[in-house]
Motif scaffolding. Sequence first.
Motif, PDB file in Angstrom:
ATOM      1  N   ASN A 248      38.401  39.547  33.155  1.00  0.00           N
ATOM      2  CA  ASN A 248      37.868  41.122  33.459  1.00  0.00           C
ATOM      3  C   ASN A 248      37.874  41.886  33.872  1.00  0.00           C
ATOM      4  N   ALA A 249      38.426  43.428  33.628  1.00  0.00           N
ATOM      5  CA  ALA A 249      38.797  44.160  34.133  1.00  0.00           C
ATOM      6  C   ALA A 249      38.153  44.742  33.411  1.00  0.00           C
ATOM      7  N   VAL A 677      36.142  37.689  37.964  1.00  0.00           N
ATOM      8  CA  VAL A 677      35.791  39.836  38.510  1.00  0.00           C
ATOM      9  C   VAL A 677      36.407  39.885  40.154  1.00  0.00           C
ATOM     10  N   GLY A 678      36.780  38.180  40.796  1.00  0.00           N
ATOM     11  CA  GLY A 678      37.344  38.641  42.253  1.00  0.00           C
ATOM     12  C   GLY A 678      37.080  37.481  42.945  1.00  0.00           C
ATOM     13  N   LEU A 679      37.807  37.329  43.785  1.00  0.00           N
ATOM     14  CA  LEU A 679      37.862  36.234  44.803  1.00  0.00           C
ATOM     15  C   LEU A 679      37.065  36.827  46.042  1.00  0.00           C
ATOM     16  N   PHE A 706      38.317  42.853  41.326  1.00  0.00           N
ATOM     17  CA  PHE A 706      39.777  42.017  40.347  1.00  0.00           C
ATOM     18  C   PHE A 706      40.429  43.321  40.197  1.00  0.00           C
ATOM     19  N   ARG A 707      39.666  44.918  40.269  1.00  0.00           N
ATOM     20  CA  ARG A 707      39.812  46.037  39.891  1.00  0.00           C
ATOM     21  C   ARG A 707      40.415  46.341  40.673  1.00  0.00           C
ATOM     22  N   TYR A 708      40.550  45.799  41.672  1.00  0.00           N
ATOM     23  CA  TYR A 708      41.744  46.765  43.737  1.00  0.00           C
ATOM     24  C   TYR A 708      43.162  45.595  42.774  1.00  0.00           C
ATOM     25  N   VAL A 729      40.686  41.246  29.642  1.00  0.00           N
ATOM     26  CA  VAL A 729      39.108  40.546  28.624  1.00  0.00           C
ATOM     27  C   VAL A 729      38.235  42.357  29.038  1.00  0.00           C
ATOM     28  N   ARG A 730      37.539  42.448  28.370  1.00  0.00           N
ATOM     29  CA  ARG A 730      36.756  42.979  28.453  1.00  0.00           C
ATOM     30  C   ARG A 730      35.008  43.029  28.043  1.00  0.00           C
TER      31      ARG A 730
END
Length: 731
Positions: A248-249, A677-679, A706-708, A729-730
């Motif tokens: 998810n961006a 969305v992240g780790l 995950f945006r980073y 995906v958005r």
Amino acid sequence: MRIALVAALVLSSGFAYGDEGQWQPYQMPSIADKLEQHGIKIPAKQLADLSQYPMNAVVSLGYCTASFVSPQGLVVTNHHCAYRAIQYNSKSEHNYLENGFLAKTKADEPSAGPNERLYITEAVTDVTKQVMANLSADPLARYEDIQTNSKALVKDCEADDNYRCEVNSFHNGLEFYLTKQLIIRDVRLVYAPPESVGGYGGDIDNYEYPRHSGDFAFLRAYVGKDGKPATYSKDNVPFTPKSFVKVNADGVKAGDGVFVAGYPGSTSRYRMTSELKFASDWLYPTYASRYQLQIDTIKAMGAGNKDVAIKYAGTMASMENRMKKLNGLLDGFKATDIVGIKQARENDFLAWLKQDKGANQALVTELQSLLSTQHQQLQGSYYFSNAQSSALLDAAKSLYRLAKEKQKSDDKREQGYQERDMKMFTAKLERIDSSFEASVDQMLWQQDLNAYLAQPLKEAALDKALGITSPAQLDAKLASFYQATELNDQAKRLAWMNADTAAFEASSDPFIALAVALYDANMAQEKAEKRLEGELSVARPAYMKAVIAYNQANNWPVYPDANGTLRITYGMVDGYQSKDALYKQPFTRLEGIVAKHTGVEPFNAPSKLVDAINAKRYGSHEVENLYPELGTWICRLFSCLDEAGKFGSVPVNFLSSVDTTGGNSGSPVFNAKGDLVGLNFDSTYEAITKDWFFNPTITRAIHVDFRYILWMMDEVDNADNLIAELELVRN
């Protein structure tokens, strides 16, 4: 004062408590209401089904967690989880730890190393009845019966060589489950940022927040052309997973519900107060003292030798992490009276137990007596075990034990020495070369022997075999071991796997001779430990059965302690009040990297990253305001807006209230819909004691946003080929 109070309340978003529970997947339907309360939309029944998305995309590395993110076997995990793969491919002429690595094509993807594996869990089965069938009353025989029953189940499960199976104990032996995992044997390195990104802040920031770590890396799973697992070959093809997670961006915001799936290592929340006191008073301080000496030694010996620094980089990272955790545990025990809290809870449990006329009132006394014996046993064997810490001595001991075990039928052999274990046994012997330097190994071993000689609990077999009585004799004696041995040669080391016991007993190799001399003493120690485990296999389950009933009577969560098996935990994106007047926001951003940047390790961000931040080159990953619920006046006070009144940056790390521990590193963090969305990569310092006691007000996990990761791939490292593989995906 009123403004500060209002700001703190608004920033907390109303979510002040962590969410306890490392749940087995099958338990998810039983907590469906709690998932719904947290806004998690993916059905609980779907999460309980390991054949469905997203659980069939979550994999284990054996020591960390990862997840498939493309139909071509691409896997994402933490940078520190891929450390061995990066180290394996790092040389003085191309140091990927220092400079990072990106394969622009699949042909450029090198092997992560012959010992790297991915394990895909396909089934988890309750086998309690089978494991507990026909057990002997004798403690040692009972222990062996449990092992025999477990090995029989594993053997049937592993009829196909492509699978690895394991029987694990849950609730301290009250239940047993069989886990079946597909083994991927060809794992390759795809993309890893420099350590100055992946480990930004180093040990200084470890377990701390705010954090700005790009702790991520990509690997890829390969199989033979027939689609079946195979060892490394240029002819192998990317593995096609049953599913892969969508990224998810748009990410998450404060207050969003999230859940994490992974393989947490171990917790001790159901242990007795006496066990916590033993750990805090003796075990942890003793371990910490040894670790610190080893860290200082390796650091000093690697300072002037780059090859040593590279070889021991993974060892150092692991030890420094353990050291920080030990310090966090000890500090946490001082800051919060966890011993007192657990004792009060235990006293309440004992009072509750007395009210149950049908309960076995002696079970607590019996368990306490066995635990006292166990603690004495551990203290008695600690220095003798450490005195055998040389990597080459460990190899010699394992090889001689293998020769001994080969005299038995395969089903009677000790676990670790059966035919099913030989590939991993071989891999362990091969792996020595990648993290071994004789001078360092000798120094570390010598330090452990010094500690052994300085304490009163001696072992006659070791004293006789070494023939020394004082530390002054050690240096020359140990130097002669390393000069005369052939075990530092991999081919010769592996050849000993085929030798019989007579060959070992006739060998003049000093390490092998020492292993033979210590065998009986080590086996006697092992036998005593097994007998005690046999006694505990009766006492602990009885105690746990009562504790579970007590928890259920109080409407408290009932889940097993972490034991390396697949678990799910849920929570919300949320900050926390770390101390008086200090609230920590749930998100950090790019500007925090520059604010910490000094150009000196561990705050030495790569120039191309710093340049991109200073140029505000955020691309499509910019978030204008991570705290839309805040008024502009509050946000200006807390510097969460730029001069133009916008957030104007990219989130780097974020906090959530999910319940994680070691082994959860690399675990995918999912939003309410099941998008990545992240780790997960760390916990806050205040939360380290959650391995023993879950404090909901301060327990927070730290995740890479995950945006980073996408921003790094897009604006810094130009990993366009990998971005194209992801399904973005958005919201």
